[in-house]
Design a protein around this motif. Structure first.
Motif, PDB file in Angstrom:
ATOM      1  N   GLY A 128       3.817  -0.414 -18.884  1.00  0.00           N
ATOM      2  CA  GLY A 128       2.999   0.653 -18.352  1.00  0.00           C
ATOM      3  C   GLY A 128       1.543   0.260 -18.207  1.00  0.00           C
ATOM      4  O   GLY A 128       1.073  -0.647 -18.887  1.00  0.00           O
ATOM      5  N   PRO A 129       0.803   0.961 -17.324  1.00  0.00           N
ATOM      6  CA  PRO A 129      -0.556   0.572 -16.941  1.00  0.00           C
ATOM      7  C   PRO A 129      -1.602   0.871 -18.027  1.00  0.00           C
ATOM      8  O   PRO A 129      -1.365   1.673 -18.928  1.00  0.00           O
ATOM      9  CB  PRO A 129      -0.827   1.433 -15.715  1.00  0.00           C
ATOM     10  N   GLU A 130      -2.725   0.190 -17.900  1.00  0.00           N
ATOM     11  CA  GLU A 130      -3.885   0.418 -18.753  1.00  0.00           C
ATOM     12  C   GLU A 130      -5.076   0.829 -17.900  1.00  0.00           C
ATOM     13  O   GLU A 130      -5.222   0.354 -16.779  1.00  0.00           O
ATOM     14  CB  GLU A 130      -4.252  -0.870 -19.515  1.00  0.00           C
ATOM     15  N   GLN A 131      -5.917   1.681 -18.444  1.00  0.00           N
ATOM     16  CA  GLN A 131      -7.122   2.081 -17.735  1.00  0.00           C
ATOM     17  C   GLN A 131      -8.151   0.970 -17.705  1.00  0.00           C
ATOM     18  O   GLN A 131      -8.842   0.768 -16.714  1.00  0.00           O
ATOM     19  CB  GLN A 131      -7.753   3.289 -18.426  1.00  0.00           C
ATOM     20  N   ASP A 132      -8.277   0.280 -18.834  1.00  0.00           N
ATOM     21  CA  ASP A 132      -9.291  -0.761 -18.943  1.00  0.00           C
ATOM     22  C   ASP A 132      -8.704  -2.124 -18.618  1.00  0.00           C
ATOM     23  O   ASP A 132      -7.658  -2.495 -19.144  1.00  0.00           O
ATOM     24  CB  ASP A 132      -9.845  -0.813 -20.368  1.00  0.00           C
ATOM     25  N   LYS A 133      -9.439  -2.865 -17.794  1.00  0.00           N
ATOM     26  CA  LYS A 133      -9.001  -4.214 -17.452  1.00  0.00           C
ATOM     27  C   LYS A 133      -8.851  -5.086 -18.697  1.00  0.00           C
ATOM     28  O   LYS A 133      -7.954  -5.939 -18.776  1.00  0.00           O
ATOM     29  CB  LYS A 133     -10.031  -4.843 -16.496  1.00  0.00           C
ATOM     30  N   ILE A 134      -9.689  -4.865 -19.685  1.00  0.00           N
ATOM     31  CA  ILE A 134      -9.650  -5.721 -20.867  1.00  0.00           C
ATOM     32  C   ILE A 134      -8.320  -5.576 -21.603  1.00  0.00           C
ATOM     33  O   ILE A 134      -7.772  -6.554 -22.116  1.00  0.00           O
ATOM     34  CB  ILE A 134     -10.869  -5.437 -21.790  1.00  0.00           C
ATOM     35  N   TRP A 135      -7.777  -4.365 -21.623  1.00  0.00           N
ATOM     36  CA  TRP A 135      -6.495  -4.173 -22.316  1.00  0.00           C
ATOM     37  C   TRP A 135      -5.316  -4.554 -21.420  1.00  0.00           C
ATOM     38  O   TRP A 135      -4.276  -4.995 -21.909  1.00  0.00           O
ATOM     39  CB  TRP A 135      -6.359  -2.735 -22.826  1.00  0.00           C
ATOM     40  N   HIS A 136      -5.501  -4.379 -20.124  1.00  0.00           N
ATOM     41  CA  HIS A 136      -4.543  -4.915 -19.158  1.00  0.00           C
ATOM     42  C   HIS A 136      -4.359  -6.416 -19.425  1.00  0.00           C
ATOM     43  O   HIS A 136      -3.233  -6.919 -19.518  1.00  0.00           O
ATOM     44  CB  HIS A 136      -5.087  -4.661 -17.743  1.00  0.00           C
ATOM     45  N   ASP A 137      -5.462  -7.108 -19.566  1.00  0.00           N
ATOM     46  CA  ASP A 137      -5.423  -8.553 -19.820  1.00  0.00           C
ATOM     47  C   ASP A 137      -4.876  -8.879 -21.217  1.00  0.00           C
ATOM     48  O   ASP A 137      -4.108  -9.818 -21.386  1.00  0.00           O
ATOM     49  CB  ASP A 137      -6.837  -9.143 -19.701  1.00  0.00           C
ATOM     50  N   ARG A 138      -5.299  -8.106 -22.172  1.00  0.00           N
ATOM     51  CA  ARG A 138      -4.880  -8.380 -23.550  1.00  0.00           C
ATOM     52  C   ARG A 138      -3.370  -8.265 -23.709  1.00  0.00           C
ATOM     53  O   ARG A 138      -2.728  -9.123 -24.319  1.00  0.00           O
ATOM     54  CB  ARG A 138      -5.580  -7.395 -24.511  1.00  0.00           C
ATOM     55  N   LYS A 139      -2.831  -7.185 -23.163  1.00  0.00           N
ATOM     56  CA  LYS A 139      -1.378  -7.006 -23.253  1.00  0.00           C
ATOM     57  C   LYS A 139      -0.634  -8.150 -22.563  1.00  0.00           C
ATOM     58  O   LYS A 139       0.381  -8.652 -23.063  1.00  0.00           O
ATOM     59  CB  LYS A 139      -0.951  -5.675 -22.606  1.00  0.00           C
ATOM     60  N   GLY A 140      -1.138  -8.559 -21.424  1.00  0.00           N
ATOM     61  CA  GLY A 140      -0.499  -9.647 -20.699  1.00  0.00           C
ATOM     62  C   GLY A 140      -0.570 -10.966 -21.464  1.00  0.00           C
ATOM     63  O   GLY A 140       0.429 -11.686 -21.606  1.00  0.00           O
ATOM     64  N   ALA A 141      -1.743 -11.262 -21.969  1.00  0.00           N
ATOM     65  CA  ALA A 141      -1.909 -12.526 -22.697  1.00  0.00           C
ATOM     66  C   ALA A 141      -1.050 -12.545 -23.958  1.00  0.00           C
ATOM     67  O   ALA A 141      -0.487 -13.582 -24.317  1.00  0.00           O
ATOM     68  CB  ALA A 141      -3.379 -12.732 -23.040  1.00  0.00           C
ATOM     69  N   SER A 142      -0.935 -11.412 -24.615  1.00  0.00           N
ATOM     70  CA  SER A 142      -0.108 -11.347 -25.829  1.00  0.00           C
ATOM     71  C   SER A 142       1.363 -11.577 -25.494  1.00  0.00           C
ATOM     72  O   SER A 142       2.081 -12.255 -26.233  1.00  0.00           O
ATOM     73  CB  SER A 142      -0.264  -9.988 -26.516  1.00  0.00           C
TER      74      SER A 142
END
Lengths: 162, 162, 162, 162, 162, 162, 162, 162
Positions: free
Chosen positions: C54-68
């Motif tokens: 599911g989507p994230e509002q903040d790009k930083i968490w979008h990236d964090r979830k992906g990197a994890s």
């Protein structure tokens, strides 16, 4: 920033004064270093176990018992060291020095080898696993001074060290 | 009970046929053993890195590059071995053999040394860390046959092995 | 002597065909190598986690979830690799490549770096921890051929590789 | 409950005063912290090995020897640290910082990254492995104060830190 | 590039069909995954040790013997897993799930948690140690498909998974 | 869900048929288990090293060489085992069994002890480190059947096992 | 014989005075113990990261950042502890306590659990991995007094502790 | 060269004065040694857990609880020791001593066994894993004096020690 004590184990040759030269150099530079070493009294090192636990008929077991006892010291000190310096002198097989080098590297310890240029080819595998290759004990002291405090020798020092 | 494959790394001397004798003995006995070894083509082993990555002006870096490349093989195979056999021949410094022995021991690998009696005193620290000391490649084969299957040589075999 | 399968992880740059060149070279040489790599589809790699969880509002968490999520793959494959090749291309920060290199080295894995000479000074710490520094993917193939089988390229190969 | 000394290694950028700001903040807060760092004198760091062990003809080996010597310090201090702070500045490749981050993470060390928001996407893999991402050195001090003593900054502190 | 088998351990809740849904999804996608799990027959899991080794007067030792026997399985499978999925259902304490999560993380295993949003705050420490947090078993399958093969679900999949 | 092979090492007493009873039970149940054990031919185990490497004058070195050779097998098999079963019979000191138990536990292996109730007090430290304590070899088989497949013996089985 | 300082980490419940009771008991008995604990100020523990690094829009990331920051403290202190005490109170999920228990056990730390009898069945897996199960903080103090100095409570003490 | 403190754990027999003789010898020689040991009050060691946590109906759980509590002490002290001395007396099974020996060896600790010659054959596996075998406590003191300081006993000492 506070200063830590660096534990440095000096492995290898016991027939020249290289440990004293490192010890003197460390003291002169006031470096926060605890040096340690194997028992360097050659005969005691050979005969320690029979002197303590009783004689053996066979030389091979005389030696085995002694080497096993000595390895309590060497193994413990290497495992506790931050840096292991391994010295190969001009003469003798010095297989225990190479053994210590391999042992230290497998434990993840940085090692500095100390040997004349004539040994370069024969020691290439050991040197390739080392962080630095020194020719003179004073270079080891300089390396410690730099690693610990960032101090470099004044110009010309490395030439004089040879 | 099922039979596992035992991985045995053969470290050390590259100037005699000891690896072949072990390989032949293992094959003759039908032992479930995978033997591995360093690259034993001496010149290739010295020149591998410059052949692949380009030449060096200084012999010391020529050697360093080669030894670093070779250590990818030796380090990986030792780490994956169940048993490391370390051979010291009559000649040469063979410091890399002693280095491998120390490396293997620190990784918790059992080692078997293989060398003539004349080296006993010089190798006492290495032998004290070994599980067995052999004089002949056939004894290494016998040791593997026993360790893996419990088979012992018939009477007189150890005398003939010399 | 039997042949083992070598597991080689290819870390780093995803904008050139270097992985294909290594894969082709390995296949052409018939080397017993299993190559692995991160997910190299750039957009998928960025968006994987939001596409699945599911989507994230903040790009930083979008990236964090992906990197994890990506690190499940990269961490597992590096931990299982025998050798890690780390490629630094001409452009971009490529901090994840350097991170992988440090991660692999701390796990005791041998690494081979692959980068143009222009990066030599900036990569000196990474190269100092590497077993070899290559300029062309074909040199990596040559290195694998040598490490695994002792095969060296024919004369002139290293020049042509550039 | 008694107070332990926390060892914090400060990796990365050497061109701004971020280490001093952390050091000052730690001192001002009276935190039980021992800070350590690589040698930050840039030229000395580049030339240390040739100054001690003698010159090299090739720049690549000049660099290699220096990086190997420096890694004695950095590897030992990271291995002994409780927390590793990794700073990425505005400029330069800073691959050694990312390498240190990977190295520390593989050793199980918690890391705190410190970098401007502009690096967020490029550092997403490193940040995903970090326990915290800071923008200003003062935030690192605040994090240490909280982790060690449970002290939080007064309201508005995080805004002022930028 | 060749395909490895990924070992995935499914820890936690035994009262819903989440393991079947993951198993079905993995089979449907043809993923190279070996799933493992604790013994999920609740009564057998409680009574296994007294059934095998004889009864206990005290319930506490009845439970202790059973839990110790079960931990042979769970400890071995977690230690051999590439990925550990930890499911927290709506009800019960499920402390063994959280225990498994901590155990897996300390062994360096990547974990994926699977729980309803209502548990987010209570599980924040566990989720912070996880590589991904899923709401539905199908998301775990999607994550595995991506991690292993780079396949992402078609648009809308994550919404439907809820 | 797929079935893994469980490696089980059977340490200890060599004077009764307990290994055969476990082997028979495992075969009868069709369990995916690879059993391994020390060399159980008592005389061979005592004399192996002198048979291979030549005789010793002193019984103590005769024994030492043999025990060192045997430990190549036992150490390797314990390190590779998933579960270690340790049998203490009615008679003899059996210190090597207790040594194996301690060795296995320190390596993180689950152990199952197998001994008569009369040894309970003397073995309390070993049993406290064990995951299960069995009285009969059939109980070990039952434990393996449960741990591996979740199968429990039919009612009355534990009584009959005695 | 000289006295060592024992480091004891107190994990779990933050809503009762159990840590104070252990601290008081340790002080009263004059035990050489250094106690440590997570940050027990509940709100600070939840809000620490946003207070230091800035606010989050989503509660889930607010929590994630906080838990990640707190884990720097908890992970470091558990790794440095000799003994970990894990308290489960009457209420709440307390999954972080069970996570800490699993984490500590996987690191080889002995743990003592502290919880009411009503939790016995739900905690059976955790208790099976523990060295002792206590009902009252005073029993933990008694256990420490015995483990460290061999002192046992006077008769009747365990009854009064309830 | 500076002097380190050596931590020596004394495992095994609790019915003779061997620990006192080592302690006295160490004190007389002024050796930098910290001795540690299990709780040697036999009854307290058996009853510790029921005295602290309450009684058990079954002797087997009475023993189990006690052994588990004692292992907090023994496991921690062995893990922290530089050297483990393991004493086997004339009588009793002493399986916990052999267990400790195996545990210490698997952790990489050097061990010294101490036992009468009559146990040589029964202890051959343990002795083969030891660095030295002593007959008298005074020999252990001599071994420590040599390992730590290189001091050997005067002639005739080993005879008198018997």
């Amino acid at each position: 920033m506070s200063e830590r004590i660096w534990k440095v184990y000096l492995s290898g040759e016991i027939h020249s004064d290289w440990r004293e030269r490192i010890s003197d150099g460390v003291a002169a530079a006031g470096l926060p270093v605890e040096l340690s070493a194997p028992i360097t009294a050659h005969e005691d090192s050979d005969d320690c176990a029979v002197a303590i636990f009783g004689p053996e008929q066979d030389k091979i077991w005389h030696d085995r018992k002694g080497a096993s006892l000595n390895s309590i010291r060497t193994g413990t000190l290497i495992a506790g060291a931050d840096i292991v310096v391994v010295r190969f002198g001009e003469k003798y097989k010095q297989w225990n020095a190479a053994f210590d080098a391999g042992y230290a590297v497998a434990l993840g310890k940085p090692i500095i080898t100390l040997h004349p240029a004539g040994h370069d080819h024969a020691l290439k595998e050991v040197d390739a696993a080392a962080n630095a290759v020194a020719r003179a004990p004073e270079q080891v002291v300089h390396a410690l001074a730099y690693v610990i405090r960032g101090n470099l020798p004044t110009i010309g020092a490395e030439a004089a060290a040879e």
